[in-house]
Design an enzyme around this catalytic site. Sequence first.
Site, short mmCIF file in Angstrom:
data_model
loop_
_atom_site.label_atom_id
_atom_site.label_comp_id
_atom_site.label_asym_id
_atom_site.label_seq_id
_atom_site.Cartn_x
_atom_site.Cartn_y
_atom_site.Cartn_z
N PRO A 18 0.74 -1.20 0.02
CA PRO A 18 -0.01 0.10 0.06
C PRO A 18 0.84 1.27 0.02
O PRO A 18 1.59 1.59 0.97
CB PRO A 18 -0.85 -0.26 1.40
CG PRO A 18 0.06 -0.98 2.12
CD PRO A 18 0.97 -1.70 1.38
N MET A 19 0.91 2.07 -1.03
CA MET A 19 1.40 3.20 -1.07
C MET A 19 0.82 4.54 -1.54
O MET A 19 -0.09 4.34 -2.18
CB MET A 19 2.56 3.22 -2.48
CG MET A 19 3.40 2.06 -2.06
SD MET A 19 4.69 2.05 -3.41
CE MET A 19 3.59 1.07 -4.65
N GLN A 72 -6.36 -1.00 3.76
CA GLN A 72 -5.62 -0.66 4.67
C GLN A 72 -5.84 0.38 5.40
O GLN A 72 -6.44 1.56 4.85
CB GLN A 72 -4.17 -0.34 4.26
CG GLN A 72 -3.19 -0.37 5.47
CD GLN A 72 -1.65 0.15 5.18
OE1 GLN A 72 -1.38 1.09 4.81
NE2 GLN A 72 -0.98 -0.91 5.23
N CYS A 102 3.87 3.38 8.74
CA CYS A 102 4.06 4.71 7.95
C CYS A 102 4.91 5.67 8.90
O CYS A 102 4.54 5.84 9.99
CB CYS A 102 2.46 5.63 7.67
SG CYS A 102 2.85 6.97 6.89
N LYS A 141 0.88 -4.32 8.75
CA LYS A 141 1.88 -3.97 8.25
C LYS A 141 2.82 -3.09 9.22
O LYS A 141 2.34 -2.07 9.53
CB LYS A 141 1.68 -3.43 6.89
CG LYS A 141 3.11 -3.27 6.11
CD LYS A 141 2.81 -2.57 4.93
CE LYS A 141 4.16 -2.62 3.97
NZ LYS A 141 5.26 -1.56 4.71
N ASN A 204 9.20 -7.10 3.52
CA ASN A 204 9.17 -5.97 2.63
C ASN A 204 10.42 -5.07 2.84
O ASN A 204 10.91 -4.97 3.97
CB ASN A 204 7.88 -5.15 2.98
CG ASN A 204 7.71 -3.73 2.35
OD1 ASN A 204 7.40 -2.69 2.97
ND2 ASN A 204 7.91 -3.91 1.04
N GLY A 205 10.76 -4.35 1.82
CA GLY A 205 11.88 -3.73 2.10
C GLY A 205 13.21 -3.81 0.94
O GLY A 205 13.68 -5.09 1.10
N ASP A 206 13.42 -3.07 -0.09
CA ASP A 206 14.40 -3.31 -1.18
C ASP A 206 14.26 -4.31 -2.05
O ASP A 206 15.44 -4.63 -2.88
CB ASP A 206 15.81 -3.23 -0.30
CG ASP A 206 16.13 -1.91 0.41
OD1 ASP A 206 15.34 -0.94 0.35
OD2 ASP A 206 16.99 -2.03 1.33
N GLY A 228 6.95 -2.58 -3.04
CA GLY A 228 6.46 -1.38 -3.33
C GLY A 228 7.11 -0.36 -4.26
O GLY A 228 6.74 -0.41 -5.34
#
Length: 345
Positions: A18-19, A72, A102, A141, A204-206, A228
């Site tokens: 979710p962005m 979300q 966030c 998340k 999640n991440g990179d 993302g």
Amino acid sequence: MVKIDQIELPDFPLLLAPMEDVSDPPFRVVCKENGADLMYTEFISSEGLIRDAIKSRRKLDIFEYERPVGIQIFGGDEESLALAAKIVDVTNPDLLDINFGCPVKKVAGKGAGAGVLKDLDLMVRLTDAVVKATRLPVTVKTRLGWDETSKNIEEVAERLQDVGIKALSIHGRTRAQMYKGEADWTLIGKVKNNPRIKIPIFGNGDIDSPQKAVEYKNRYGVDGVMIGRAAIGYPWIFREIKHYIQTGELMAPPSVEERVQVCRQHLRKSIEWKGPIVGINEMRRHYANYLKGLPGIKDYRNRLVTLKTMEEVEAVLDEVAINYKGFAMEHQQIELVNYHENCPL
């Protein structure tokens, strides 16, 4: 097969993160068509939903072809989150996700998003309130912790599982890190390999290449990965990861023709859903990645981010398709830029 409550996903599913201002229905269309297994809406303020804020309500738009899809929400008040969960219930998504990740000041500073990481008891109460308020499976998340001295994700995972969440997605940074440095997946792996944890754990991440997705899959044992920033302007990342998992070989990058076609589809959906002004303006962040790797593309890109009508943008895309027809695309390193100050989850 991976299951979130009764939702069946393929082995090692790929999730679209979710962005804020990115994971809208037009963007989700092109990601779904290119292999995203589970997608989430942009994050939605519980207070905004309760106030009937137009922007918040609009983010509840989901479509049958997107399923499974999750909505979300975020907030720092038990009553507000519970009421927001009941509102979400009516729109009938497949699951409801709580944002405890966030990091931006205007969210975390108000005790929501990653701000909740400073008070684990509050996080548990908020989650419990949502679980009890909805019939939907609830997922969360979050991040590793507030800062280097408070990486409490292992305790978070156990306690949130105990109050009833059905899956947990973990971004491998603390709130203090924002998006700086590399994501640390070590603790994500520890959570996944904790014998007490029975729910799916997504990392999640990179994740910016098929090779990295497979490396992290094998090294940390996560049930799937959430992607993302790497998908912005490059929805093919999902199908490329799947191909690499199945064959051990890199898939050929999308051709110029396909890039233009998908960019055009995204543009039209954006205008259809948001209207001509907002739809065109919010497409601008995507062009650089859609057209990355084409020599001399800068002039076209500069024109695309200034044009104000669909006809003008489509005319430039036509020029690109014609002038680069047959150009042999090569794989380009995806740049994980901080595209937006609001909340790039």
